[in-house]
Design a protein around this motif. Structure first.
Motif, PDB file in Angstrom:
ATOM      1  N   UNK A  25       0.835  -1.213   0.000  1.00 60.22           N
ATOM      2  CA  UNK A  25       0.000   0.000   0.000  1.00 60.22           C
ATOM      3  C   UNK A  25       0.865   1.257   0.000  1.00 60.22           C
ATOM      4  N   UNK A  26       1.947   1.233   0.778  1.00 62.44           N
ATOM      5  CA  UNK A  26       2.857   2.381   0.809  1.00 62.44           C
ATOM      6  C   UNK A  26       3.519   2.582  -0.556  1.00 62.44           C
ATOM      7  N   UNK A  27       3.919   1.491  -1.175  1.00 63.99           N
ATOM      8  CA  UNK A  27       4.566   1.569  -2.490  1.00 63.99           C
ATOM      9  C   UNK A  27       3.593   2.092  -3.537  1.00 63.99           C
ATOM     10  N   UNK A  28       2.364   1.619  -3.513  1.00 70.91           N
ATOM     11  CA  UNK A  28       1.360   2.077  -4.478  1.00 70.91           C
ATOM     12  C   UNK A  28       1.091   3.566  -4.282  1.00 70.91           C
ATOM     13  N   UNK A  29       1.034   3.999  -3.033  1.00 68.52           N
ATOM     14  CA  UNK A  29       0.822   5.420  -2.755  1.00 68.52           C
ATOM     15  C   UNK A  29       2.000   6.244  -3.275  1.00 68.52           C
ATOM     16  N   UNK A  30       3.221   5.738  -3.107  1.00 69.97           N
ATOM     17  CA  UNK A  30       4.406   6.422  -3.630  1.00 69.97           C
ATOM     18  C   UNK A  30       4.376   6.462  -5.156  1.00 69.97           C
ATOM     19  N   UNK A  31       4.027   5.344  -5.786  1.00 68.49           N
ATOM     20  CA  UNK A  31       3.885   5.300  -7.248  1.00 68.49           C
ATOM     21  C   UNK A  31       2.881   6.346  -7.717  1.00 68.49           C
ATOM     22  N   UNK A  97      -4.748  -2.938  -6.391  1.00 68.50           N
ATOM     23  CA  UNK A  97      -3.403  -2.571  -6.838  1.00 68.50           C
ATOM     24  C   UNK A  97      -2.342  -2.919  -5.804  1.00 68.50           C
ATOM     25  N   UNK A  98      -2.708  -2.973  -4.535  1.00 68.84           N
ATOM     26  CA  UNK A  98      -1.730  -3.220  -3.471  1.00 68.84           C
ATOM     27  C   UNK A  98      -1.562  -4.701  -3.151  1.00 68.84           C
ATOM     28  N   UNK A  99      -2.243  -5.579  -3.810  1.00 69.00           N
ATOM     29  CA  UNK A  99      -2.151  -7.012  -3.508  1.00 69.00           C
ATOM     30  C   UNK A  99      -0.977  -7.637  -4.244  1.00 69.00           C
ATOM     31  N   UNK A 100       0.196  -7.476  -3.655  1.00 64.40           N
ATOM     32  CA  UNK A 100       1.401  -8.060  -4.226  1.00 64.40           C
ATOM     33  C   UNK A 100       2.390  -8.352  -3.109  1.00 64.40           C
ATOM     34  N   UNK A 101       3.320  -9.212  -3.420  1.00 67.45           N
ATOM     35  CA  UNK A 101       4.334  -9.578  -2.436  1.00 67.45           C
ATOM     36  C   UNK A 101       5.354  -8.444  -2.292  1.00 67.45           C
ATOM     37  N   UNK A 102       6.274  -8.625  -1.365  1.00 61.30           N
ATOM     38  CA  UNK A 102       7.309  -7.612  -1.161  1.00 61.30           C
ATOM     39  C   UNK A 102       8.181  -7.469  -2.407  1.00 61.30           C
ATOM     40  N   UNK A 103       8.514  -8.602  -3.032  1.00 63.67           N
ATOM     41  CA  UNK A 103       9.300  -8.544  -4.266  1.00 63.67           C
ATOM     42  C   UNK A 103       8.517  -7.825  -5.364  1.00 63.67           C
ATOM     43  N   UNK A 104       7.230  -8.098  -5.439  1.00 65.46           N
ATOM     44  CA  UNK A 104       6.391  -7.417  -6.424  1.00 65.46           C
ATOM     45  C   UNK A 104       6.307  -5.928  -6.165  1.00 65.46           C
TER      46      UNK A 104
END
Length: 139
Positions: A25-31, A97-104
């Motif tokens: 979720x944090x990564x998607x928000x940053x994207x 959009x946030x349903x992914x692993x750490x590698x993803x």
């Protein structure tokens, strides 16, 4: 296809932990934030060009598919990067959009940042080319 599972249950069934989901979720928000900033920069540059160059200015193009020999209209050339950035931003707004692993998630931020950088670079090259052809830099 409708599922009776809640978000956490669906994530658990795919092997995603709560930590993975929070990180994603944090990564998607940053994207999403990066896309919005780049979109604003590209639209701002396009507006600057539209205000300072004649409307019939064309980007020089002598490639294989140039039928007229006149080039690409500046309005179309300057629309490409913002359209792609808008599509990238829209993809971050999906419900899952946030349903992914750490590698993803890490792959998402690396690839997303790369695509945004390519769009901004491409837009800046178009802007410089159009401003040059349009006579902006000649005193």
């Amino acid at each position: 296809m409708v599922s009776d599972e809640t978000g956490s249950e669906a994530a658990a069934s795919r092997g995603l932990s709560e930590e993975d989901l929070l990180f994603a979720k944090k990564i998607v928000k940053l994207d999403r934030t990066i896309c919005v900033i780049a979109l604003a920069a590209c639209v701002g540059a396009a507006i600057f060009v539209f205000m300072n160059v004649p409307a019939d200015t064309r980007v020089p193009y002598d490639g294989k598919y140039d039928r007229s020999g006149a080039g690409i209209p500046m309005q179309i050339a300057l629309l490409l990067a913002p359209a792609f950035l808008l599509k990238l931003w829209w993809s971050t707004k999906k419900k899952d959009a946030h349903r992914m692993s750490k590698k993803g998630s890490i792959g998402s931020i690396v690839l997303g940042s790369f695509l945004v950088a390519v769009c901004v670079l491409g837009q800046s090259l178009f802007v410089k080319s159009i401003l040059t052809v349009g006579g902006y830099f000649t005193g």
